[in-house]
Scaffold this active site. Sequence first.
Site, short mmCIF file in Angstrom:
data_model
loop_
_atom_site.label_atom_id
_atom_site.label_comp_id
_atom_site.label_asym_id
_atom_site.label_seq_id
_atom_site.Cartn_x
_atom_site.Cartn_y
_atom_site.Cartn_z
N LEU A 190 -2.62 0.04 -0.61
CA LEU A 190 -1.88 -1.30 -0.69
C LEU A 190 -0.50 -0.71 -1.08
O LEU A 190 0.65 -1.27 -0.36
CB LEU A 190 -2.41 -2.16 -1.72
N ALA A 230 6.66 -1.42 -2.41
CA ALA A 230 5.59 -2.25 -2.73
C ALA A 230 4.85 -1.89 -3.78
O ALA A 230 3.78 -1.34 -3.21
CB ALA A 230 5.11 -2.88 -1.43
N GLU A 271 -2.63 -0.86 -11.21
CA GLU A 271 -3.19 -2.09 -11.16
C GLU A 271 -2.48 -3.27 -11.95
O GLU A 271 -3.03 -3.92 -12.63
CB GLU A 271 -4.94 -2.00 -11.68
#
Length: 389
Positions: A130, A135, A370
């Site tokens: 991801l 980002a 996370e």
Amino acid sequence: MTAGTENTTMESTDFEAVLDAVRRFVREDVVPREDEIEETDAIPEDIRQKAAEMGLFGYTLPEEYGGLGSNLYEDAQLAFEFGYTTPSFRSMFGTNNGIAGQVLVNAGTEEQRKHWLPRLAEGAVASFALTEAEAGSDPSGLTTRAHRDGDGYVINGTKRFITNAPLADLLVVFARTDPESRGTKGISVFLVEADREGVTVGPKDHKMGQAGAWTAEVFFDDVRVGKDALIGGEEGAGFGTAMKSLVRGRVHIAALCVGMGQRILEESVAHAASNKQGGRPIGEFQLVQAMLAEIQTGVLAGRAMVLDAARKYDSGEDRRIAPSAAKLFCSEMVSKAADLAVQLHGGMGYMRGTVVERCYRDARLFRIYEGTSEIQKLIIGKNLLRGAK
């Protein structure tokens, strides 16, 4: 445990046997080899093999696909044990059970689950791709693209800090399928074999800590996949799928922090009881006792928060505030505990080869990945205000 449910558990006797086996494995097999792992920046193959044989590569995956079917409450208790040793031990199978594997469990088609979940449970490695240069905690800046081409898609882009990428068999890749979309809209998820043409994994990153847990950049250059690679067969559902996996992962990370805090506490108590200054154990000094008290209090509070958050997640009562609160508190707690432990150890605490020195470096990442501590505060605050409307 019944596959696909969140609020059921293994038979208590079965789970206690698993928990006891993991505890012994960690303390008898992994802890004695921590220096080796630190020096070689790798998990020994025999430890990896034993972990696979014990079912650790798929302990949260549904039983019908070869996993052990642990719910989050059980996962948290196992993570307390994983956290007691070097984080790289858990990292080698963490994404299978957590953010990558849960994408398949939560959103994959039956065909996708049948194809991949048994392989992951047996020891194949999945990575969650991801993060990008622009980002990180906020996926809205994601620029990797996947455009339709005949019966499939072509993926182009670059991911960074991808855990286990150099070892991965499967990459769970997030990409924009709607070129006009902005923010969190128009993001989809794809299953991409790591050896597929056009996929390049960069050299492993050189990190501050967590030796043996490899991360790297991953490059996608006109990578062609079939339409069956699209998770769930649905475009545009990627952001929600990612967030659902990350929420569960935050409770798991919080539990790892508690496990590391317990190790830091035990190392500090042993040092205070045996190390002497002026002919007296330093544990007799009240300020040293105060440091131990702070560490112990943080560990006890963190353990209670994690178990409460896990219960509420499994029941569906709270999958927003409690996971973020647990991750925020426990990641900050273990960093403070490590700092206190280094101070308590004095000069020895600053020396390589001392457990608390390694924990000091290893713990720092927990406040970043996370979802950073700052992001957790935003999630908690926004959801509290939402409830007040």
